[in-house]
Design an enzyme around this catalytic site. Structure first.
Site: not given
Ligand code: GCB
Length: 593
Positions: A168, A411, A464, A500
């Site tokens: 990403d 990941e 997330y 994250e």
């Molecule tokens: C993740 C990735 C990261 C992305 C992020 C997102 O899990 O490790 O590279 O930018 O999520 O914002 O989706």
């Protein structure tokens, strides 16, 4: 690999500036041997920089294939009898280099340095010409992996193809870091390795010097004021430092190890290696810096900015450093690739704790019906690349006190059985190359499905909740996060860092009660995470995703890029920046009590 630094015995010339540039739209540059002559119909291109955002040309922004760079340069006649090298800080993603039409070197991997001896090609009485072919195609044998998808289908434009990437961040390409030429004598210091330890009122610096050619090695360790605090002879040794000033969080005290190579009493080479005296260990559920538990605050970052793309930008790096200090962060992860040596120097000097990640990202989410780790996808070829790049990264950064951990991947599909033998080999390689630092892997896999957690020392967890999972339901964060983190600890008994978490946030968008994409929502998400982090003693760190908004490929979930930054792409703080500053300042005060 030593950085090309300058002193009385080594001269360096910087080739950064404006180069001639040409995209090879028809893929003929190689067969037509463009390296033999001056490139025709070129445009101007800055080095270092990504080429993508420099022009108004959409086809260059999204270019797939080879582009060519060329520049003339002089070599001082005083270098005539010396060993002369050209060194690239990084070229994304692969490079071939010719000097005066003669092949000099090639390198694969977009985020690590490489160099070559070029003395035999050099003119001293007229200009020299360096030509670089830069390719940016990612495939299953590169890191990160990718694939080219061709579209020989009705209704598509002729020749339409795209670079598929599973990561990403925008596929920035070009000569991203400085290009330098430098010289040494033919007897020279090839490498230096330093390992430090601390005892009662004393520090030890174990050093090992690799020389090429002949000569005797002497070393002198100097403090910041230039006073010698220890000295030694020979290629290997241990120096003792009484009452050392330890390298610490926010206090990146650096000593200089001056290594001298002499031949028949004459100094032929000298290298000043910065070092920090510190220890890093994992004990139980804690990470100990200099014997004391440390709680990581900070971010996953990107090398990314307007116009420069991923090109080194010292002004930006110093601004970011000041923002990190302002907000009270003590750490960051080089998500998702090795960052520039110039940026890492700042971290050494300022006392940031860095999780140093190789570019193994995007090992997930594809190959429907097939495991990711299989002969057709992430196979032995990828493994060979991964192992080589891990070794190159450790060779580059092994002496940096700021690097307190190696991250072997972000990941990956570690729920697959076949990921285990793969990562076992990568992790064994890293341990062999450096037995002094812990190793982590950054996980998105569920704790109960992870096949590699026991192989590493620290687990990085990306989650997330109330964003990709249960979007909009802030109340789900605390119970779901707590349960998942406990499973990680119960299963593996390792310290956990949340590497994250976050929410896309459009600066200036407000909503109360909070709604997704508003600044209020980002603050609420972080507060819920903080409640959980504060309640679990095996969670030893929090790194918000991301430090700043960054560019990505286009897609229906990205509005001119990823907006999970705590700062905008031009580095203005969002509301959450003020909340984090308050939280991290008070965590720091608590730790000092
Ligand atoms: C993740 C990735 C990261 C992305 C992020 C997102 O899990 O490790 O590279 O930018 O999520 O914002 O989706």
């Amino acid at each position: 690999m030593l950085y090309p630094s300058e002193n009385a015995f080594r001269e360096v010339k910087d080739l950064c500036g404006i180069w001639n540039f040409k995209a090879d739209n028809s893929g003929v540059g190689n067969s037509e041997k463009w390296y033999e002559n001056k490139l025709e119909n070129t445009i101007l291109m800055p080095v270092p920089a990504s080429y993508n955002d420099i022009t108004q040309d959409i086809s260059l922004r999204d270019f797939i294939g080879d582009v060519w760079y060329q520049k003339d340069f002089y070599v001082p006649s005083s270098w005539k009898d010396k060993r002369i090298l050209i060194r690239f800080g990084s070229v994304s993603h692969n490079a071939s280099v010719w000097i005066n039409g003669k092949y000099a070197v090639e390198h694969k991997g977009g985020y690590l340095p490489f160099e070559a001896e070029i003395g035999k090609f050099i003119n001293f009485d007229k200009p020299n010409c360096v030509t670089v072919r830069v390719g940016n195609i990612l495939d299953y044998g590169t890191l990160p992996p990718g694939k080219i998808e061709e579209y020989p289908f009705d209704d598509y434009p002729e020749g339409f193809r795209r670079q598929i990437i599973q990561h990403d961040f925008f596929h920035y390409s070009g000569i991203h870091r400085p290009v330098k030429i430098y010289c040494t004598e033919h007897d020279f210091i090839d490498d230096i390795t330093v390992v430090t330890d601390i005892g009662e009122n004393c520090g030890t610096v174990k050093y090992s010097v690799k020389i090429a050619g002949n000569g005797d090695v002497t070393v002198s360790l100097r403090d910041k004021c230039g006073n010698e605090v220890a000295s030694g002879n020979g290629e290997n040794g241990v120096l003792k430092v009484e009452n050392p000033h330890l390298w610490n969080v926010g206090d990146g005290y650096l000593y200089t190890l001056e290594v001298k190579l002499s031949n028949n009493g004459r100094t032929v080479d000298l290298y000043e290696q910065k070092i920090g005296i510190r220890t890093i260990k994992v004990e139980g559920c804690k990470i100990l810096l200099n014997g004391k538990p440390v709680h990581f605050t900070g971010f996953g970052r990107h090398e990314d900015s307007n116009i420069h793309g991923k090109g080194l930008d010292n002004a930006l790096n110093i601004k970011d450093n000041n923002l990190l200090k302002w907000i009270g962060a003590n750490s960051f992860r080089t998500s998702h690739y090795p960052y520039s040596e110039e940026l890492m120097d700042i971290a050494d000097e300022e006392g940031f704790l860095v999780i140093d990640e190789c570019s193994a990202v995007g090992f997930n989410f594809w190959g429907a019906g097939k495991p990711v780790f299989c002969p057709e996808l992430i196979s032995d070829e990828a493994l060979t690349t991964h192992i080589r790049e891990m070794k190159e990264l450790i060779a580059r950064d092994k002496n940096r006190p700021c690097v307190i951990m190696w991250s072997v991947a972000n990941e990956a599909a570690t729920y697959e059985e076949s990921s285990r033998p793969y990562f076992k080999k990568v992790i064994d390689t890293a341990r062999q190359a450096d037995s002094t630092r812990p190793i982590t892997i950054i996980e998105h896999t569920k704790a109960n499905e992870c096949k590699v957690g026991d192989l590493v020392d620290v687990i990085g967890v990306n989650r997330y909740f109330s964003w990709y999972n249960d979007p909009g339901y802030l109340d789900t964060i605390e119970p779901r996060l707590t349960a998942e983190l406990k499973r990680w600890y119960d299963n593996f008994r390792k310290p956990v860092i949340i590497t994250e978490f976050g929410a896309d946030t459009v600066a200036g968008m407000h909503s109360d009660p909070p709604q997704m994409f508003s600044e209020e929502y980002q603050v609420e998400v972080i507060k819920h995470y903080a409640n959980v982090i504060d309640s679990l003693d095996f969670v030893v760190g929090e790194q918000v995703w991301n430090f700043a908004d960054f560019q990505t490929k286009q897609g229906i979930t990205r509005v001119l890029g990823n907006k999970k930054g705590i700062f905008t792409r031009d580095r203005s703080p969002k509301m959450a920046a003020h909340y984090l500053k308050e939280r991290w300042d008070s965590l720091k005060k608590e730790a000092e009590l």
